[in-house]
Design a protein around this motif. Structure first.
Motif, PDB file in Angstrom:
ATOM      1  N   ALA A  38      -1.323  -0.661  -4.767  1.00 50.57           N
ATOM      2  CA  ALA A  38      -1.957  -0.246  -3.515  1.00 50.57           C
ATOM      3  C   ALA A  38      -3.263  -0.997  -3.282  1.00 50.57           C
ATOM      4  N   VAL A  49       1.819   6.343  -7.098  1.00 47.35           N
ATOM      5  CA  VAL A  49       0.741   7.193  -7.610  1.00 47.35           C
ATOM      6  C   VAL A  49       1.158   8.656  -7.532  1.00 47.35           C
ATOM      7  N   LEU A  50       1.757   9.057  -6.408  1.00 46.10           N
ATOM      8  CA  LEU A  50       2.186  10.446  -6.250  1.00 46.10           C
ATOM      9  C   LEU A  50       3.299  10.816  -7.234  1.00 46.10           C
ATOM     10  N   GLY A  63       2.654   1.590  -3.316  1.00 43.95           N
ATOM     11  CA  GLY A  63       1.659   1.938  -4.327  1.00 43.95           C
ATOM     12  C   GLY A  63       1.263   3.392  -4.273  1.00 43.95           C
ATOM     13  N   VAL A  64       1.035   3.912  -3.071  1.00 39.70           N
ATOM     14  CA  VAL A  64       0.670   5.324  -2.923  1.00 39.70           C
ATOM     15  C   VAL A  64       1.819   6.220  -3.371  1.00 39.70           C
ATOM     16  N   LEU A  65       3.041   5.848  -3.026  1.00 44.01           N
ATOM     17  CA  LEU A  65       4.202   6.636  -3.468  1.00 44.01           C
ATOM     18  C   LEU A  65       4.307   6.647  -4.999  1.00 44.01           C
ATOM     19  N   VAL A 115       0.836  -1.203   0.000  1.00 42.53           N
ATOM     20  CA  VAL A 115       0.000   0.000   0.000  1.00 42.53           C
ATOM     21  C   VAL A 115       0.869   1.250   0.000  1.00 42.53           C
ATOM     22  N   ILE A 116       1.885   1.281   0.838  1.00 40.10           N
ATOM     23  CA  ILE A 116       2.768   2.457   0.926  1.00 40.10           C
ATOM     24  C   ILE A 116       3.508   2.684  -0.388  1.00 40.10           C
ATOM     25  N   GLY A 151       0.924   1.957  -9.685  1.00 35.31           N
ATOM     26  CA  GLY A 151       0.909   2.184  -8.244  1.00 35.31           C
ATOM     27  C   GLY A 151      -0.464   1.988  -7.646  1.00 35.31           C
ATOM     28  N   LEU A 152      -1.490   2.415  -8.354  1.00 30.91           N
ATOM     29  CA  LEU A 152      -2.855   2.227  -7.883  1.00 30.91           C
ATOM     30  C   LEU A 152      -3.182   0.738  -7.785  1.00 30.91           C
TER      31      LEU A 152
END
Length: 62
Positions: free
Chosen positions: A54, A14-15, A10-12, A7-8, A50-51
Protein backbone atom coordinates in the motif's frame (compact mmCIF):
# COMPACT_ATOMS: atom_id res chain seq x y z
CA UNK A 1 0.15 -3.07 -11.13
CA UNK A 2 -1.09 0.49 -11.20
CA UNK A 3 -0.80 2.67 -8.11
CA UNK A 4 -4.47 2.63 -7.02
CA UNK A 5 -4.62 -1.15 -7.41
CA UNK A 6 -1.52 -1.54 -5.23
CA UNK A 7 -3.09 0.59 -2.52
CA UNK A 8 -6.39 -1.32 -2.60
CA UNK A 9 -4.73 -4.75 -2.59
CA UNK A 10 -2.35 -3.60 0.16
CA UNK A 11 -5.18 -2.40 2.38
CA UNK A 12 -7.07 -5.66 1.83
CA UNK A 13 -3.96 -7.63 2.81
CA UNK A 14 -3.58 -5.55 5.98
CA UNK A 15 -7.20 -6.26 6.92
CA UNK A 16 -6.90 -9.98 6.17
CA UNK A 17 -3.64 -10.18 8.09
CA UNK A 18 -5.22 -8.47 11.09
CA UNK A 19 -8.18 -10.86 10.99
CA UNK A 20 -5.90 -13.88 10.77
CA UNK A 21 -3.86 -12.60 13.70
CA UNK A 22 -6.95 -12.10 15.85
CA UNK A 23 -8.25 -15.55 14.90
CA UNK A 24 -4.91 -17.15 15.68
CA UNK A 25 -4.84 -15.47 19.09
CA UNK A 26 -8.38 -16.69 19.79
CA UNK A 27 -10.08 -13.27 19.88
CA UNK A 28 -12.27 -14.08 16.86
CA UNK A 29 -14.04 -17.42 17.06
CA UNK A 30 -16.16 -19.53 14.77
CA UNK A 31 -13.42 -20.78 12.46
CA UNK A 32 -11.02 -23.69 12.26
CA UNK A 33 -8.30 -21.03 12.35
CA UNK A 34 -9.38 -19.84 15.81
CA UNK A 35 -6.82 -20.53 18.49
CA UNK A 36 -4.23 -21.92 16.05
CA UNK A 37 -0.86 -20.30 16.67
CA UNK A 38 0.20 -20.66 13.04
CA UNK A 39 -2.31 -17.96 12.04
CA UNK A 40 -1.05 -15.68 14.79
CA UNK A 41 2.34 -15.85 13.03
CA UNK A 42 1.18 -15.71 9.40
CA UNK A 43 -1.25 -12.83 10.01
CA UNK A 44 1.30 -10.14 10.92
CA UNK A 45 3.54 -11.22 8.05
CA UNK A 46 0.68 -10.75 5.59
CA UNK A 47 -0.29 -7.44 7.22
CA UNK A 48 3.25 -6.05 6.97
CA UNK A 49 3.51 -7.15 3.34
CA UNK A 50 0.20 -5.44 2.62
CA UNK A 51 1.35 -2.28 4.36
CA UNK A 52 4.50 -2.24 2.22
CA UNK A 53 2.45 -2.75 -0.94
CA UNK A 54 0.00 0.00 0.00
CA UNK A 55 2.79 2.43 0.83
CA UNK A 56 4.61 1.68 -2.42
CA UNK A 57 1.41 2.35 -4.34
CA UNK A 58 0.68 5.55 -2.43
CA UNK A 59 4.14 7.02 -2.96
CA UNK A 60 4.26 9.47 -5.82
CA UNK A 61 6.99 8.96 -8.34
CA UNK A 62 8.25 11.61 -10.76
Amino acid sequence: MTHPVRVIVGVLLVLVGALWTLQGLGYVGGSVMSGVTLWAVIGPIVAVAGLGLALSGARRRP
